[in-house]
Each structure stands twice: as C-alpha cells, then as structure tokens.
Design an enzyme around this catalytic site. Structure first.
Site, PDB file in Angstrom:
ATOM      1  N   ASP A 185       0.948  -1.257  -0.230  1.00 46.65           N
ATOM      2  CA  ASP A 185       0.008  -0.039  -0.060  1.00 46.65           C
ATOM      3  C   ASP A 185       0.902   1.277  -0.204  1.00 46.65           C
ATOM      4  O   ASP A 185       1.650   1.424   0.949  1.00 46.65           O
ATOM      5  CB  ASP A 185      -0.994  -0.012   1.264  1.00 46.65           C
ATOM      6  CG  ASP A 185      -1.954  -1.105   1.278  1.00 46.65           C
ATOM      7  OD1 ASP A 185      -1.809  -1.915   0.290  1.00 46.65           O
ATOM      8  OD2 ASP A 185      -2.612  -1.218   2.244  1.00 46.65           O
TER       9      ASP A 185
ATOM     10  N   ASP B 220     -15.751  -3.631  -0.293  1.00 50.90           N
ATOM     11  CA  ASP B 220     -15.408  -3.207   1.157  1.00 50.90           C
ATOM     12  C   ASP B 220     -16.688  -3.005   1.883  1.00 50.90           C
ATOM     13  O   ASP B 220     -17.381  -2.228   1.644  1.00 50.90           O
ATOM     14  CB  ASP B 220     -14.434  -1.992   0.986  1.00 50.90           C
ATOM     15  CG  ASP B 220     -13.252  -2.028   0.032  1.00 50.90           C
ATOM     16  OD1 ASP B 220     -12.635  -3.121  -0.061  1.00 50.90           O
ATOM     17  OD2 ASP B 220     -13.016  -1.155  -0.498  1.00 50.90           O
TER      18      ASP B 220
END
Length: 241
Positions: A10, A131
């Site tokens: 990330d 998500d």
C-alpha cells in the site's frame, strides 16, 4: 485446492504503509514500496496486490512509484493494481503500466454502467473490490456508505463480473482474524471467484480460508501479518499449497 497469496504493498505519499481499518492518518511507514515489492517477489510471491492509497482517498497519486514497480518486477510477478481506478483514463493508465489485473472499488458503486462496460471489455483483467461493514458497502476510501452488498453483487453478477476482492473494513489491519462467515456468504451467492482480504493474523487463518476454496475463495491478500512478521511469506505459501 491451493490458495493464491497476494502480499500487499500500500503506497501513501511515496512510501509503503499499512493502515488500521482503512483510516487515513492511521498509517505505519514501512519504507520504499519498490523494496517491499521486491522482498515479496524474492520470497516466492506469484502475485502482488499494489494499492495507491492517495488515489483511493483523492489526495493525489503515486503513479511514478507504481509504474516503477510494474516496470522492474512485472516480468517476475503478476500485479493487481488497486486504488482510485474510477474512469477510462485511470483504468487505461493501470493496464498500460502492465498490471495483470485492476481492482475497481468506488466506481462500481458510483458508476455501475461504466463498470459494466469495462467488465464486458476486459473480462477477468477487472476485479471489483467489495469493502464491507456488516452487509453495507463502504465507498471512496471507506469514508462513505455505498449500498447493500448483495444487491450490488446481484447487479455485478448479471454483467459478468469474474472476481470480487472482499474486505471486512472492521478487520483490516487489525490482526483480529478474517470474517470467514462473510467470505462464505459472498462465495455461496456467486459464481465469480473471491479473493479474501483483511484480518489475517496467523497461519490458521489461512487454513480456514483455504477450506472455502471449494466454493470459490481461491486467493487471499496478506498485509499487516507479513509486515508485522506474524509469519513469513514462505511459511504462508507452504500452508496455501
């Protein structure tokens, strides 16, 4: 059945980071994204899950760093690119950079017609990130609600989505174990493949996910567990075989 593992890199403000529950400002800095990616490739990774957090949060982008990783390592590893892919320009940039697969999140909720068109055009090179908080989808870097999980899946299934990347937002970066029930519910309702993401903290978590392989959960993203050295990638790959 074996499980494909995708170590995550990330990227925020040019650095490799991990967030807690996806919250901006909660990051732990792990240094160079390229070095992180190279570490996982040299440890045996066949896939890398590469995320541009600035693009996801709308605070800029890290395209240069991501392009370097794809350019330098793309012939040794498959790269799934995620974060801020919301229109033709950002999708084309990701595919042209050499990503094997692109993960679309917010756009699938905000612009379903566009999402349907790119699924039709690119097939299994496009995955949709779901998500989730409970059975409600989170959107735009997890800061807004995006509708009912199963209603959204019904639409995406109807337009031929071939893969969902499923993250329980409450679990992500918390090392508290994956939401096996959520993964089972998603996999049982779709013919698409499912990638598990969030909460993996020990090798037994991978064993539990692997038991869902027969219903379509064929892969798992590893983040904090690797960076916090809960186990090594080699140990995880041995369990996943």
């Amino acid at each position: 059945m074996s499980l494909t593992l995708l170590p995550a890199v990330d990227v925020r403000d040019g650095k490799a980071v991990r967030l807690r529950q996806g919250e901006s400002g909660s990051e732990t800095d792990y240094g160079s994204p390229f070095e992180a990616a190279r570490t996982w490739v040299e440890a045996g990774a066949e896939w890398i899950h590469l995320v541009d957090l600035d693009a996801a949060f709308g605070t800029g982008n890290n395209r240069d760093q991501l392009r370097e990783i794809v350019h330098e390592l793309g012939d040794r590893v498959n790269i799934e690119l995620s974060g801020g892919v919301r229109d033709d320009a950002s999708l084309d940039a990701a595919l042209e950079a050499g990503a094997a697969r692109v993960n679309i999140g917010t756009a699938a909720l905000e612009n379903p017609d566009w999402t349907a068109s790119v699924i039709k055009k690119y097939g299994d090179r496009v995955a949709v990130g779901l998500d989730v908080r409970g059975h409600t989808l989170a959107a735009r870097g997890w800061t807004r609600e995006g509708g009912d999980l199963f209603e959204t899946m019904k639409f995406l299934d109807s337009v031929g989505c071939s893969r969902y990347v499923v993250t329980d937002v409450a679990k992500d970066g918390m090392m508290s174990g994956p939401n096996i029930q959520l993964l089972r519910e998603v996999a049982e309702r779709t013919d698409a493949k499912v990638t598990a993401s969030g909460g993996i903290s020990k090798l037994d978590d991978l064993r539990a996910i692997k038991e869902l392989a027969e219903i379509g959960v064929d892969s798992a993203i590893l983040g904090k567990s690797l960076y916090a050295r809960a186990f090594t990638l080699q140990e995880a790959l041995a369990v996943a075989k």
